[in-house]
Design a protein around this motif. Sequence first.
Motif, short mmCIF file in Angstrom:
data_model
loop_
_atom_site.label_atom_id
_atom_site.label_comp_id
_atom_site.label_asym_id
_atom_site.label_seq_id
_atom_site.Cartn_x
_atom_site.Cartn_y
_atom_site.Cartn_z
N ASP A 212 0.82 -1.21 0.00
CA ASP A 212 0.00 0.00 0.00
C ASP A 212 0.86 1.26 0.00
OD1 ASP A 212 -2.50 1.57 0.37
OD2 ASP A 212 -1.66 1.98 2.34
N ILE A 213 1.88 1.29 0.86
CA ILE A 213 2.70 2.50 0.94
C ILE A 213 3.57 2.65 -0.31
CG2 ILE A 213 4.49 3.67 2.28
CD1 ILE A 213 3.32 2.54 4.77
N ALA A 214 4.02 1.54 -0.87
CA ALA A 214 4.76 1.63 -2.14
C ALA A 214 3.85 2.19 -3.23
CB ALA A 214 5.28 0.25 -2.53
N TYR A 215 2.60 1.75 -3.25
CA TYR A 215 1.63 2.25 -4.23
C TYR A 215 1.42 3.75 -4.06
CZ TYR A 215 -2.90 3.17 -6.40
OH TYR A 215 -3.92 3.71 -7.14
N ARG A 216 1.33 4.19 -2.82
CA ARG A 216 1.14 5.62 -2.56
C ARG A 216 2.31 6.44 -3.10
NH1 ARG A 216 -2.47 6.98 1.69
NH2 ARG A 216 -3.63 5.18 2.43
N SER A 217 3.47 5.82 -3.20
CA SER A 217 4.66 6.52 -3.67
C SER A 217 4.92 6.31 -5.16
CB SER A 217 5.88 6.03 -2.88
OG SER A 217 5.72 6.25 -1.51
N PHE A 218 3.99 5.61 -5.86
CA PHE A 218 4.16 5.32 -7.28
C PHE A 218 5.44 4.53 -7.54
CE2 PHE A 218 1.62 9.36 -7.69
CZ PHE A 218 0.45 8.73 -8.08
N LEU A 219 5.80 3.65 -6.60
CA LEU A 219 7.00 2.83 -6.76
C LEU A 219 6.63 1.36 -6.67
CD1 LEU A 219 9.56 4.70 -4.46
CD2 LEU A 219 9.48 4.75 -6.95
N SER A 220 7.45 0.50 -7.28
CA SER A 220 7.23 -0.92 -7.13
C SER A 220 7.54 -1.32 -5.70
CB SER A 220 8.13 -1.70 -8.09
OG SER A 220 9.48 -1.61 -7.69
N LYS A 221 6.96 -2.43 -5.27
CA LYS A 221 7.18 -2.92 -3.91
C LYS A 221 8.66 -3.18 -3.65
CE LYS A 221 6.14 -6.98 -1.04
NZ LYS A 221 5.41 -8.27 -1.00
N SER A 222 9.33 -3.81 -4.60
CA SER A 222 10.74 -4.17 -4.39
C SER A 222 11.63 -2.93 -4.34
CB SER A 222 11.21 -5.12 -5.49
OG SER A 222 11.07 -4.51 -6.77
N TYR A 223 11.38 -1.95 -5.23
CA TYR A 223 12.21 -0.76 -5.24
C TYR A 223 11.99 0.07 -3.99
CZ TYR A 223 14.52 3.48 -6.89
OH TYR A 223 15.35 4.57 -7.00
N PHE A 224 10.73 0.21 -3.57
CA PHE A 224 10.44 0.97 -2.36
C PHE A 224 11.10 0.29 -1.16
CE2 PHE A 224 8.04 1.85 1.47
CZ PHE A 224 7.97 3.23 1.45
N SER A 225 11.02 -1.04 -1.08
CA SER A 225 11.62 -1.77 0.03
C SER A 225 13.13 -1.53 0.08
CB SER A 225 11.33 -3.27 -0.13
OG SER A 225 11.90 -4.01 0.92
N GLN A 226 13.76 -1.51 -1.08
CA GLN A 226 15.21 -1.26 -1.16
C GLN A 226 15.54 0.15 -0.67
OE1 GLN A 226 16.87 -1.80 -5.11
NE2 GLN A 226 18.48 -0.30 -4.69
N LEU A 227 14.77 1.16 -1.13
CA LEU A 227 15.02 2.54 -0.71
C LEU A 227 14.82 2.70 0.79
CD1 LEU A 227 13.36 4.81 -3.43
CD2 LEU A 227 15.78 4.37 -3.05
N PHE A 228 13.75 2.08 1.31
CA PHE A 228 13.44 2.21 2.73
C PHE A 228 14.59 1.70 3.58
CE2 PHE A 228 11.45 1.40 6.77
CZ PHE A 228 10.49 2.41 6.89
N LYS A 229 15.15 0.55 3.21
CA LYS A 229 16.24 -0.01 4.01
C LYS A 229 17.51 0.82 3.87
CE LYS A 229 18.36 -4.34 5.36
NZ LYS A 229 18.35 -5.81 5.22
N GLU A 230 17.75 1.36 2.67
CA GLU A 230 18.93 2.19 2.47
C GLU A 230 18.90 3.44 3.34
OE1 GLU A 230 19.23 3.18 -1.63
OE2 GLU A 230 19.79 1.15 -2.27
N VAL A 231 17.71 4.04 3.46
CA VAL A 231 17.59 5.31 4.18
C VAL A 231 17.47 5.11 5.69
CG1 VAL A 231 16.17 7.37 4.50
CG2 VAL A 231 16.63 6.51 2.20
N THR A 232 16.69 4.13 6.13
CA THR A 232 16.43 3.96 7.57
C THR A 232 17.35 2.95 8.23
OG1 THR A 232 14.80 2.18 7.28
CG2 THR A 232 13.99 4.46 7.16
#
Length: 294
Positions: A212-232
């Motif tokens: 859901d949150i990846a969708y809200r960001s217009f990103l794929s689930k896998s790419y959003f998951s990668q960005l989230f871990k890189e930043v946090t």
Amino acid sequence: MTKPLLGEKLFRNNESIYVHKSSSLPTYIETNHSHDFIEITYVISGECTHVEYNKHFPIKKGDLFIVNYGVPHQNILNKNSAEPYLAYDCAFKPDFINKALSKEHDFLKLKSSFMFDALFNQADPNPPNLHLTGGNFYEFEKLMSNMYDEFERQEKGYYDLLRAYLTELIIKIFRKMDNSGNITLKSKQEYYINLAIQYIESNYMNKLSLEDIAYRSFLSKSYFSQLFKEVTGSCFSTYCQKVRIEKACELLSSTDETIQSVAEKVGFTDMKFFYNVFKRYTGEIPGEYQKNHH
């Protein structure tokens, strides 16, 4: 502490837009606050420092900035400015533009409106900074002035004219974001992850879905998951658990609520899982923590 400013206190009956000058709400200028609407501000005179997420943006006459739903922010006035600070503020909910956008809380999501999707690239991986500075954006002043006059006079057809002016303003803002080489862009990581963290902090008690949150960001689930871990530094589920346990610790140390009630309030439905996660983070089971820290 963040002071809430609700649209119901601003909007007139059955309206979803409020246009004013900053001088009409002086108590909110240097107060850290958030609101349940989108706000577009154009600076008429003076200077200030706009603060969001502990980020500081110098703002001067001719600049424009946008604040989304729920974002804590404040303007710190420059007392040495030659002119007093004054700005046009347009507060609105997206359904004023399009009823289909009634659930959207993000200015950039207005691009998904059928009125704008032919004009903008929705797959843009680098969302722009919502602070248009470093250039002279005086063309916005006339639009904001027209909106202010229509809102104040309330002559026949004013509401439709406000919608037309706001639509024109939004289109021109997106043009500036896309075309101006003078606009400083936030990194996509900072933008998307700030939105995700903001959403988690506000909705930890509900079911949180990476999809859901990846969708809200217009990103794929896998790419959003990668960005989230890189930043946090944490994966999405681990970060959500951390926030929930922190909230549970606050409740256990400040209230007499039962362990089950606390677990449910912070979003856990499985008590065994709650106990395991709580001990992993704190080194104590919930009952021990409540006894030792109440």
